[in-house]
Design a protein around this motif. Structure first.
Motif, PDB file in Angstrom:
ATOM      1  N   TRP B 214       0.816  -1.119  -0.052  1.00 45.68           N
ATOM      2  CA  TRP B 214       0.003   0.125  -0.053  1.00 45.68           C
ATOM      3  C   TRP B 214       0.836   1.376  -0.144  1.00 45.68           C
ATOM      4  O   TRP B 214       0.648   2.159  -0.948  1.00 45.68           O
ATOM      5  CB  TRP B 214      -1.043  -0.220   1.253  1.00 45.68           C
ATOM      6  CG  TRP B 214      -1.934   1.065   1.152  1.00 45.68           C
ATOM      7  CD1 TRP B 214      -3.248   1.092   0.663  1.00 45.68           C
ATOM      8  CD2 TRP B 214      -1.801   2.505   1.537  1.00 45.68           C
ATOM      9  NE1 TRP B 214      -3.781   2.302   0.574  1.00 45.68           N
ATOM     10  CE2 TRP B 214      -3.201   2.958   1.133  1.00 45.68           C
ATOM     11  CE3 TRP B 214      -0.805   3.141   1.958  1.00 45.68           C
ATOM     12  CZ2 TRP B 214      -3.235   4.585   1.595  1.00 45.68           C
ATOM     13  CZ3 TRP B 214      -0.888   4.545   2.240  1.00 45.68           C
ATOM     14  CH2 TRP B 214      -2.165   5.294   2.051  1.00 45.68           C
ATOM     15  N   TYR B 215       1.890   1.135   1.018  1.00 45.04           N
ATOM     16  CA  TYR B 215       2.586   2.608   1.112  1.00 45.04           C
ATOM     17  C   TYR B 215       3.370   2.744  -0.216  1.00 45.04           C
ATOM     18  O   TYR B 215       3.536   3.810  -0.708  1.00 45.04           O
ATOM     19  CB  TYR B 215       3.591   2.405   2.114  1.00 45.04           C
ATOM     20  CG  TYR B 215       2.918   2.653   3.483  1.00 45.04           C
ATOM     21  CD1 TYR B 215       2.364   3.889   3.667  1.00 45.04           C
ATOM     22  CD2 TYR B 215       2.929   1.698   4.421  1.00 45.04           C
ATOM     23  CE1 TYR B 215       1.715   4.132   4.905  1.00 45.04           C
ATOM     24  CE2 TYR B 215       2.428   1.853   5.797  1.00 45.04           C
ATOM     25  CZ  TYR B 215       1.413   3.237   5.985  1.00 45.04           C
ATOM     26  OH  TYR B 215       1.004   3.348   7.084  1.00 45.04           O
ATOM     27  N   ARG B 216       3.939   1.596  -1.090  1.00 41.45           N
ATOM     28  CA  ARG B 216       4.564   1.688  -2.257  1.00 41.45           C
ATOM     29  C   ARG B 216       3.664   2.322  -3.277  1.00 41.45           C
ATOM     30  O   ARG B 216       4.233   3.204  -4.107  1.00 41.45           O
ATOM     31  CB  ARG B 216       5.261   0.361  -2.714  1.00 41.45           C
ATOM     32  CG  ARG B 216       6.333  -0.037  -1.794  1.00 41.45           C
ATOM     33  CD  ARG B 216       7.307  -0.899  -2.689  1.00 41.45           C
ATOM     34  NE  ARG B 216       8.500  -1.199  -1.830  1.00 41.45           N
ATOM     35  CZ  ARG B 216       8.581  -1.796  -0.970  1.00 41.45           C
ATOM     36  NH1 ARG B 216       7.634  -2.826  -0.717  1.00 41.45           N
ATOM     37  NH2 ARG B 216       9.882  -1.972  -0.133  1.00 41.45           N
ATOM     38  N   GLU B 217       2.526   1.990  -3.274  1.00 40.35           N
ATOM     39  CA  GLU B 217       1.637   2.184  -4.524  1.00 40.35           C
ATOM     40  C   GLU B 217       0.988   3.627  -4.054  1.00 40.35           C
ATOM     41  O   GLU B 217       0.640   4.354  -5.178  1.00 40.35           O
ATOM     42  CB  GLU B 217       0.488   1.100  -4.430  1.00 40.35           C
ATOM     43  CG  GLU B 217       0.869  -0.139  -5.158  1.00 40.35           C
ATOM     44  CD  GLU B 217      -0.025  -1.099  -5.060  1.00 40.35           C
ATOM     45  OE1 GLU B 217      -1.154  -0.843  -4.716  1.00 40.35           O
ATOM     46  OE2 GLU B 217       0.235  -2.515  -5.305  1.00 40.35           O
ATOM     47  N   HIS B 218       0.844   3.923  -2.887  1.00 36.71           N
ATOM     48  CA  HIS B 218       0.365   5.330  -2.425  1.00 36.71           C
ATOM     49  C   HIS B 218       1.105   6.416  -2.218  1.00 36.71           C
ATOM     50  O   HIS B 218       0.583   7.398  -1.679  1.00 36.71           O
ATOM     51  CB  HIS B 218      -0.929   5.048  -1.576  1.00 36.71           C
ATOM     52  CG  HIS B 218      -1.990   4.129  -1.981  1.00 36.71           C
ATOM     53  ND1 HIS B 218      -3.082   4.667  -2.695  1.00 36.71           N
ATOM     54  CD2 HIS B 218      -2.138   2.710  -2.028  1.00 36.71           C
ATOM     55  CE1 HIS B 218      -3.881   3.640  -2.746  1.00 36.71           C
ATOM     56  NE2 HIS B 218      -3.344   2.629  -2.670  1.00 36.71           N
ATOM     57  N   THR B 219       2.559   6.381  -2.283  1.00 32.73           N
ATOM     58  CA  THR B 219       3.246   7.306  -2.051  1.00 32.73           C
ATOM     59  C   THR B 219       4.366   7.556  -3.399  1.00 32.73           C
ATOM     60  O   THR B 219       4.373   6.696  -4.224  1.00 32.73           O
ATOM     61  CB  THR B 219       4.206   6.851  -0.977  1.00 32.73           C
ATOM     62  OG1 THR B 219       4.933   5.834  -1.413  1.00 32.73           O
ATOM     63  CG2 THR B 219       3.456   6.985   0.262  1.00 32.73           C
TER      64      THR B 219
END
Ligand SMILES: Cc1ncc(C[n+]2csc(CCOP(=O)(O)OP(=O)(O)O)c2C)c(N)n1
Ligand code: SF4
Lengths: 570, 290
Positions: B214-219
């Protein structure tokens, strides 16, 4: 003619903002420099303008340090003052002032000396000079040193220009001459001896004594959030912060204040907070942190009546239990309560050594009456102050919480030595790392709550005995009531009554018990539930026979204490 | 450069790490050790003041001075430690609940005060230690045992808040980006003034939404962003998806320690000072006169 001998109690009354404070300042300083012993204390309402505030100033041949109920000379600056102080008027009371400030119904009960202060002020140029005239008048009644008065006015108003200075001197002179005239006409007679030595003495307040004592004891970090009556210590410290080269910071709340003080100590500085009941209540979690992490901290708690906001500007000794029991879990603390201004200076200084040595919170309990009182004292002996630091240089295997016989582990600080240190508010092992080990948890609890407490108790200061140790009656009291009780005892003049004053309130030294054994014990304190009497019982099994309690937000007066003791003796 | 191994503690209590396997806190620990090493800091001169929470256990797992304090209180303590001894490198560390909820007031005022400390917030968008309640940064709609209807409060935006308060240094990173995070932390530590670093890290036990992926995709990393441009920084700060990473804002200004009267003339740390008895004497002398 009304004559006063040896000791006069003058009360000035008026609205907040009317300048009573100015008159009080002029009088106490000038009369002290004229060679009179002075004492002053104020009571005030929790408002910025209006209401009724009064100041009692005692002028005396000998040292006076206690509040008396009796008013000898009353100067009302507005209507409403006489009804406010009604119970304190005697048939001897002289009221000096404008007729419009005296309600009709009192004229028969008092000696009224009409002085047209306002007209006199207008003669000088403006009613602004009223305060200076009133001050001049009183100084004149005492045949105070006019040169001193002049010099004082010069200092005080110098920054406002020569015109203001000379007008004030003129006003003072008018008042002064009138004062002399009232004596010559034998309207008022005052017979008080001057004492050359007094001129050189120090005029110090409870507030200043705490602040100066703290600095003398090495305080170099003060964090606070304003709350009456504790703020004075912060004000004084802030005003001298540059000279003392200390940090004084007003922070966002009391929680932050105490955590900062804790942080300062952790890094080797000497931190203090100054607060009152409500603020202290907010500090209780951090107090527990200090207990658990064995982090020294010094707390000045100036009591006022509670609960909640209570009577914000009045006095009480109602927070002893709060100081004793605040915090969660079990850990030791030291509670001190100075009785005199000198003692406040020495004790506050010593509080820092105690906190440093025993690594516990040290709470200094004063109250509104105490911090707002001032009087002249010969000196404070700076030579008596010792700053004893207990910080060790750490080595590679340093253990912050080493288990020791006396419960005290050598305290390192970050950056001093080869080791690192871990302090912790969680239960911990000897290094300071979190543990849930049964044995260690037990040992650490015992270290803090038993061994350390016993070490502190062994070193506890004994109470001061005033009078004979074989007296049949023994009064016990703590903190700010010291001088009121002393003067009451002098007034009573009975050999069979002695007084034990506790400036070290907790933990109580064991030996106290013997000293109190077989006596008729009278507990005097300013709260509803006799908190100190309860503590004596709990700590030492000592039973108090009679309790004298006051909790209307006003200080004990000498007269009240005399009456109360008489009531028991007869 | 010294080795990051220097910051590996030998104490028995530091061996049993209380973080869940797979937790992002381990990554943050490695980032910290590397940052200290690359800055050539001595263990003895670094202090980590932590609050309470899983994140706040850091002082036990790293070889520097530490103080594991109270929930939300790391910042005032760290402020005072730095003030008492400015030669120390001081880090206040804790979770998003610790720093933004319980300690929110202190954060606001620390930004105003600007002590030279680094505030490192482990932002896992959940309460870990107390087992999965919503934190101030939990996203709306997320259901938790204590918010079974789903969070409906506006999430706390630490970056926008800090810029709005004109904080001295504001950055955000994701611990999954090791090298970049080390660089950001180094800059934050070296920055003179309060540096706040919000560091995303997954909580594998309680946050099933904000995972590593999630963090990789949303940052995303801000490229070409000028951190001295406050307005631009603020615009970036209120972007919500994807969330920008990097240094948002820098404003160099005097620190708390530089402005307190205590250090105006004399730079000796407070702990080495003696009371100014002469000054007390002067005051007492004055009290004899007027
Ligand atoms: C005064 C106080 N209130 C509540 C708690 C309980 N508590 C411990 S940790 C925590 C929240 C932890 O969440 P966070 O700060 O996000 O850290 P994490 O565990 O996720 O790393 C709470 C509420 C406490 N220790 N002290
Ligand atoms: S609870 Fe979550 S954040 Fe805390 S250690 Fe476990 S995985 Fe990490």
């Amino acid at each position: 003619m009304v004559e006063f001998k040896e000791d006069v109690s003058i009360v000035l009354g008026g609205a907040a903002g009317q300048g009573i404070q100015t008159v009080e300042e002029i009088l106490t300083r000038v009369l002290k420099l004229s060679g009179y012993n002075v004492y002053a204390n104020k009571e005030y309402m929790s408002r910025v303008r209006g209401g009724i505030n009064t100041t009692e100033i005692r002028i005396s041949s000998k040292k006076v340090r206690a509040f008396v109920k009796r008013i000898d000379i009353l100067i009302p600056f507005k209507r409403g003052v006489l009804p406010w102080v009604e119970k304190r008027l005697t048939e001897n009371t002289v009221v000096l002032g404008e007729r419009e400030n005296v309600e009709e119904e009192y004229l028969s009960k008092i000696n009224f000396v009409e002085v047209p202060l306002n007209d006199m002020a207008k003669d000088v140029g403006s009613s602004l000079y009223l305060n200076t005239i009133a001050a001049g008048l009183v100084v004149g009644l005492f045949h105070g040193d006019f040169e001193v008065l002049k010099e004082y006015l010069r200092k005080r108003f110098g920054s406002k220009g020569e015109e203001v200075v000379s007008k004030n001197i003129e006003a003072a002179k008018k008042g002064y001459d009138l004062g002399i005239k009232l004596c010559e006409e034998k309207t008022i007679g005052i017979d008080i001896k001057k004492d050359e030595k007094v001129r050189k003495e120090v005029l110090l307040s409870g507030t200043e004594a705490v602040a100066l004592g703290a600095v003398a004891g090495g305080m170099n970090f003060l964090s606070f959030y304003p709350m009456s009556p504790s703020t004075g210590v912060a004000v004084f410290s802030a005003q001298h912060a540059e000279d003392f080269e200390i940090i004084v910071e007003q922070v966002e709340d009391e929680i932050s204040a105490i955590n900062m003080a804790i942080g300062a100590w952790f890094a080797g500085a000497r931190g203090m907070v100054t607060t009152s009941g409500g603020g202290f209540a907010l500090m209780s979690e951090a107090l527990s942190l200090a207990g658990m992490a064995e982090n020294p901290v010094v707390i000045h708690l100036a009591q006022r009546p509670g609960p909640a906001t209570g009577l914000p500007t009045r006095t009480m000794q109602g927070d002893l239990n709060l100081a004793l029991y605040s915090g969660h879990g079990e850990f030791p603390r030291i509670i001190l309560a100075p009785g005199s201004i000198e003692e406040a200076f020495y004790l506050t200084a010593e509080a820092f050594n105690l906190a440093d040595r025993d690594q516990v919170p040290v709470i200094i309990l004063t109250d509104q009456y105490f911090v707002d009182t001032y009087y002249n004292l010969p000196d404070v002996d700076l030579g008596k102050i010792k700053v004893e630091k207990h910080i060790v240089e750490t080595d590679k295997d340093y253990k912050r919480y080493k288990l020791t016989e006396d419960g005290i582990s050598p305290r390192g600080i970050p950056g001093y030595g080869e080791g690192v240190l871990i302090a912790n508010g969680n239960e911990h092992d000897e290094w300071g790392d979190i543990t849930e080990d049964e044995e260690l948890s037990r040992l650490m609890q015992e270290k803090r709550a038993i061994k350390k407490l016993e070490t502190i108790r062994k070193n506890a200061m004994m109470p001061e005995l005033v009078g004979k140790d074989d007296a049949k009656y023994m009064i016990v009291a703590w903190g700010s009531t010291y001088h009121v009780i002393r003067e009451a005892l002098e007034t009573l003049g009975r050999e069979d009554v002695a007084f034990m004053h506790f400036k070290w309130v907790y933990p109580l030294p064991e030996k106290v018990k013997e000293l109190l054994e077989g006596k008729f014990l009278i507990d005097i304190e300013q709260n509803v539930t006799a908190q100190f009497a309860e503590l004596l019982k709990k700590e030492l099994g000592v039973e108090i026979h009679h309790r004298v309690l006051k909790y209307d937000g006003r200080p004990f007066s000498v007269e009240e204490v005399v009456e109360a003791i008489k009531g028991v003796l007869e | 450069m010294i080795s990051p191994l220097v910051f590996e503690p030998e104490r028995p209590g530091s061996k049993d790490i209380a973080w869940c396997p797979g937790c992002g806190n381990f990554g943050i620990r490695n980032i910290l050790k590397s940052a200290f090493a690359e800055l050539n800091l001595r263990s003895q001169d670094v202090v980590i003041i932590s609050g309470i929470g899983q994140a706040a256990k850091m002082p036990h797992y790293i070889n520097v001075n530490g103080y594991h304090t109270l929930h939300g209180r790391a910042i005032p303590i760290a402020t005072a430690v730095k003030a008492a001894n400015p030669s120390l490198t001081v880090i206040a560390e804790g979770g998003d609940g610790d720093m933004y909820a319980e300690g929110g007031n202190h954060l606001i005022h620390a930004i105003r005060r600007n002590p030279d400390i680094t505030v490192l917030v482990h932002d896992n968008q959940i309460y870990g230690l107390t087992k999965g309640q919503a934190s101030p940064t939990t996203m709306p709609g997320v259901k938790t045992p204590t918010q079974p209807w789903g969070v409906f409060e506006e999430p706390f935006n630490p970056i926008a808040l800090a810029i709005a308060l004109d904080a001295s240094f504001v950055a955000r990173t994701f611990m999954g980006y090791f090298k970049e995070s080390v660089e950001i932390l180094k800059k934050a530590i070296q920055h003179k003034g309060l540096a706040i670093v919000d560091i995303f890290h997954p909580c594998v036990s309680f946050n099933k939404v904000n995972t590593y992926e999630w963090y990789r995709e949303h940052t995303y990393w801000m490229k070409g962003h000028d951190p001295y441009d406050r307005e631009e920084a603020f615009k970036r700060a209120i972007e919500s998806d994807p969330l920008p990473l990097g240094i948002f804002y820098i404003h160099e200004k005097p620190t708390f320690e530089e402005q307190v009267p205590a250090y105006k003339k004399d730079k000796t740390p407070l702990w080495q000072r003696k009371p100014k008895i002469e000054e007390i004497k002067k005051i007492l002398e004055a009290k004899r006169a007027f």
